[in-house]
Design a protein around this motif. Structure first.
Motif, mmCIF file in Angstrom:
data_model
loop_
_atom_site.group_PDB
_atom_site.id
_atom_site.type_symbol
_atom_site.label_atom_id
_atom_site.label_comp_id
_atom_site.label_asym_id
_atom_site.label_seq_id
_atom_site.Cartn_x
_atom_site.Cartn_y
_atom_site.Cartn_z
ATOM 1 N N GLN B 141 65.573 -22.040 -4.977
ATOM 2 C CA GLN B 141 64.740 -20.784 -5.066
ATOM 3 C C GLN B 141 66.232 -19.690 -5.393
ATOM 4 N N GLY B 142 67.257 -20.040 -4.798
ATOM 5 C CA GLY B 142 68.635 -18.932 -5.474
ATOM 6 C C GLY B 142 68.522 -18.316 -4.164
ATOM 7 N N ILE B 143 67.753 -18.199 -3.059
ATOM 8 C CA ILE B 143 68.170 -17.987 -1.538
ATOM 9 C C ILE B 143 69.297 -18.196 -1.137
ATOM 10 N N ALA B 144 70.246 -16.705 -0.495
ATOM 11 C CA ALA B 144 71.220 -17.548 0.691
ATOM 12 C C ALA B 144 71.276 -16.448 1.608
ATOM 13 N N PHE B 145 71.478 -17.487 3.198
ATOM 14 C CA PHE B 145 71.472 -16.509 3.917
ATOM 15 C C PHE B 145 73.056 -16.253 3.978
ATOM 16 N N PRO B 146 73.043 -14.362 4.200
ATOM 17 C CA PRO B 146 74.662 -14.003 4.611
ATOM 18 C C PRO B 146 75.458 -14.520 5.550
ATOM 19 N N LEU B 147 76.228 -14.623 5.639
ATOM 20 C CA LEU B 147 77.310 -16.019 6.792
ATOM 21 C C LEU B 147 76.812 -15.399 8.539
ATOM 22 N N ASP B 148 77.376 -13.735 7.812
ATOM 23 C CA ASP B 148 76.741 -13.392 10.003
ATOM 24 C C ASP B 148 75.272 -13.364 10.189
ATOM 25 N N GLU B 149 74.791 -14.233 9.739
ATOM 26 C CA GLU B 149 73.031 -13.909 10.389
ATOM 27 C C GLU B 149 73.533 -15.523 10.792
ATOM 28 N N ILE B 150 73.772 -16.360 9.881
ATOM 29 C CA ILE B 150 74.238 -17.471 10.847
ATOM 30 C C ILE B 150 75.247 -17.821 11.607
ATOM 31 N N TYR B 151 76.280 -16.894 11.713
ATOM 32 C CA TYR B 151 76.792 -17.258 12.971
ATOM 33 C C TYR B 151 75.978 -16.765 14.366
ATOM 34 N N GLN B 152 75.238 -15.544 13.632
ATOM 35 C CA GLN B 152 74.161 -14.702 15.092
ATOM 36 C C GLN B 152 74.066 -15.608 15.653
ATOM 37 N N ILE B 153 73.002 -16.899 15.150
ATOM 38 C CA ILE B 153 72.315 -17.993 15.778
ATOM 39 C C ILE B 153 72.580 -18.635 16.410
ATOM 40 N N LYS B 154 73.827 -19.170 16.110
ATOM 41 C CA LYS B 154 74.923 -19.683 16.933
ATOM 42 C C LYS B 154 75.723 -19.238 18.277
ATOM 43 N N SER B 155 75.558 -17.893 18.227
ATOM 44 C CA SER B 155 76.126 -16.603 19.313
ATOM 45 C C SER B 155 74.728 -16.685 20.385
ATOM 46 N N ALA B 156 73.386 -17.162 19.314
ATOM 47 C CA ALA B 156 72.669 -16.727 20.634
ATOM 48 C C ALA B 156 71.865 -17.683 20.665
ATOM 49 N N LEU B 161 73.233 -27.392 18.621
ATOM 50 C CA LEU B 161 74.621 -27.857 17.114
ATOM 51 C C LEU B 161 73.483 -26.846 16.136
ATOM 52 N N LEU B 162 74.028 -25.882 15.413
ATOM 53 C CA LEU B 162 74.159 -25.863 14.226
ATOM 54 C C LEU B 162 74.421 -26.370 13.029
ATOM 55 N N VAL B 163 73.562 -26.605 12.430
ATOM 56 C CA VAL B 163 73.278 -27.892 10.853
ATOM 57 C C VAL B 163 72.935 -26.861 9.767
ATOM 58 N N VAL B 164 74.168 -26.983 9.276
ATOM 59 C CA VAL B 164 73.821 -25.740 8.240
ATOM 60 C C VAL B 164 74.094 -26.628 6.631
ATOM 61 N N ASP B 165 73.130 -26.345 5.605
ATOM 62 C CA ASP B 165 72.801 -27.608 4.125
ATOM 63 C C ASP B 165 73.059 -26.535 3.360
#
Lengths: 358, 358
Positions: B141-156, B161-165
């Motif tokens: 459906q054409g939704i993308a996560f901004p990268l900073d939100e993804i990196y915040q998961i890793k720092s939290a 393991l953070l796995v990205v499709d």
């Protein structure tokens, strides 16, 4: 110099493949969706051609996977409750056995010395086993089971699924599919196609067994369950995006093989195999690896070499003829020569001339 | 009429693919063995090009699988002991979650309403989870996560393991790979290649986690264990016969992309995406499906249609422009337009002209 590949697989391309590839580009086969009508048509055409070419009964369903090793996993995960029995006569039948163990099944095997085939007359398999796996044509060392021996297993154990690894056997071997439950192969062997596609045939007993295993909580309910393969196959689709180009090329090459005629292909295979074995039997520096002619593969001809086999392989490479090395522990002790429909009579005649002169 | 494929994948081929295919035929790429030096060279070249193009750190290892769905299975079987956590914002992130469940893991998910992305600020994940899976670019459906939100998961949650499709994200999305552990994608999306090959990146934490899981009897020891992929990758090989042609074409297209320059590719992607979203925002019969611009994918542009979407798709097909349908429940409600490096500025400009006139 145009090379000729006599390697077990990947190998020489079937001679029509380059033209089909060019046509695929023209017809946008590499861009179409795997959920489109165009793809469904390719899938159904491939199934139709395979069934016609190999005389596969209507009640068999054809699935596509990415490799025969993947197919082994799917078979074990779907069709085996707890126990599988493996007849092992080389590295690939042993891989199937290992895959079953790795996936937590209680796998047992009947194994023989290298270069020999187990005597199946005295086979004892207890009631607990769901499945018997046999490798009709052991690519690793050129040993093939006569079909009557395979069918005798089925008549001795009619309740068990009989699964046949036919990786390098088809389209040459004329199975009577009424006597087996599942057969699989990869297209980069006897079909002379690029690697990255495998074909998995299952009959209704397999479908039912997979359903029963799920009911008993003994099988894989995952994305690659037999149930999902089957539901998708009924629509001429696959669970995920497949190797569309591979399936397309298989539809085209099976069409070409139908035009040539499977009987002609089989006769030529036997003529070429006879030529190769005759050469080996009279050769001072090469020897048939499989002693008993009855067990010699017609499609993978394995020869022991008196010197390290890389010497003969290197020499033939300078002549543009690429021979296969031995597999694993036989790497430097054997050469393997593939004899597939892609190898013309003329190519095998030239090869045997060179072998005789070597 | 030469068609242009704006479908999410398979899609338009990168413009150099036909020539590379013809060269592959000339160079016998479709016949060489997957255990040959020639193949090892192709593997290492592909890895080298991907690392250079995407700025992947040296300590990542690159594996090849046959599809991203297969990759999801391999990830769950190898990297998850008992629990995996999935951030779900569409059909493919949900598939990842389902695969984990099907494989007997205790999977949990954070899910939002369609067209929206979960708020990750308040994410609570207990210590028991081994892995967090997130889909950067939801192809459905054409939704993308901004990268900073993804990196915040890793720092939290640095221990997980953070796995990205990244199936339809790469090569456009400029990940900082220090902030993720594993990334996977398929080549029939952003790389403009034929289907049947996927790429799976893992860092050393993944390798160690897989080893630990095996030690604790929590992971797959099978033919497709991370251990086996890794040992083979160190030799520039794969566990089984792979899609050699696919890997070869990937090595060639990444070479072409390096020549063009990744910054240029990214700038063009952003220009074309801006053009498409601008068109949608001003269109009487189409509407951006994702409301918040921050979450709109640059590579998969999803539009809601006022009439059944097959009408617009059929109309554009008569003009030689193949648009993607909606996914699953949105089949007749959305059109999806892929905006990959294979789609030239001119092609997107023509498409937007037609969209404006429609």
């Amino acid at each position: 110099m145009k090379k000729i590949y006599f390697t077990p697989g990947p190998t020489e391309l079937y001679h029509t493949v380059p033209d089909h590839l060019k046509q695929a580009l023209k017809d946008d086969i590499l861009s179409i969706s795997h959920r489109s009508k165009a793809f469904e048509h390719i899938y159904s055409k491939t199934v139709e051609n395979l069934k016609a070419l190999l005389n596969i009964p209507e009640d068999f369903t054809i699935f596509f996977t990415s490799s025969s090793t993947e197919t082994m996993e799917r078979i074990i995960m779907n069709l085996v409750g707890s126990y599988s029995f493996h007849i092992v006569n080389g590295a690939f039948s042993n891989r199937f056995y290992q895959v079953a163990n790795q996936l937590g099944k209680k796998a047992r095997k009947l194994e023989t010395a290298s270069g020999q085939s187990p005597n199946l007359k005295n086979l004892l398999i207890s009631d607990t086993f769901d499945l018997i796996a046999i490798t009709q044509n052991e690519t690793s060392q050129g040993i093939a089971f006569p079909l009557d021996e395979i069918y005798q297993i089925k008549s001795a154990f009619p309740e068990k699924l009989l699964v046949v690894d036919a990786v390098s056997a088809l389209p040459y071997v004329a199975f009577d599919y009424k006597n087996v439950d599942s057969v699989f192969f990869s297209v980069q062997h006897g079909f002379g196609l690029p690697a990255g596609l495998a074909v998995w045939l299952v009959n209704q007993c397999c479908i039912e067994k997979a359903q029963l295993n799920i009911k008993n909580d003994k099988a894989f309910q995952g994305y690659h369950s037999v149930e999902r393969y089957y539901m998708k196959a009924l629509k001429n689709q696959t669970p995920e995006t497949p190797n569309i180009l591979g399936i397309y090329l298989l539809s085209k090459v099976t069409e070409d093989m139908l035009l040539k005629g499977i009987h002609q292909i089989r006769r030529e295979t036997e003529y070429k195999a006879a030529l190769l074995y005759h050469t080996l039997e009279n050769h001072p520096k090469l020897k048939c690896f499989v002693n008993e002619p009855r067990y010699r593969s017609k499609t993978i001809i394995a020869a022991e070499t008196v010197m390290p086999s890389n010497e003969i392989i290197s020499y033939f490479a300078t002549k543009g003829m690429i021979l296969g090395a031995g597999y694993d522990k036989y790497k430097f002790k054997h050469v393997r020569i593939a004899n597939y429909p892609a190898h013309s009579k003329e190519q095998i005649e030239i090869l045997t001339d060179y072998l005789n002169a070597w």
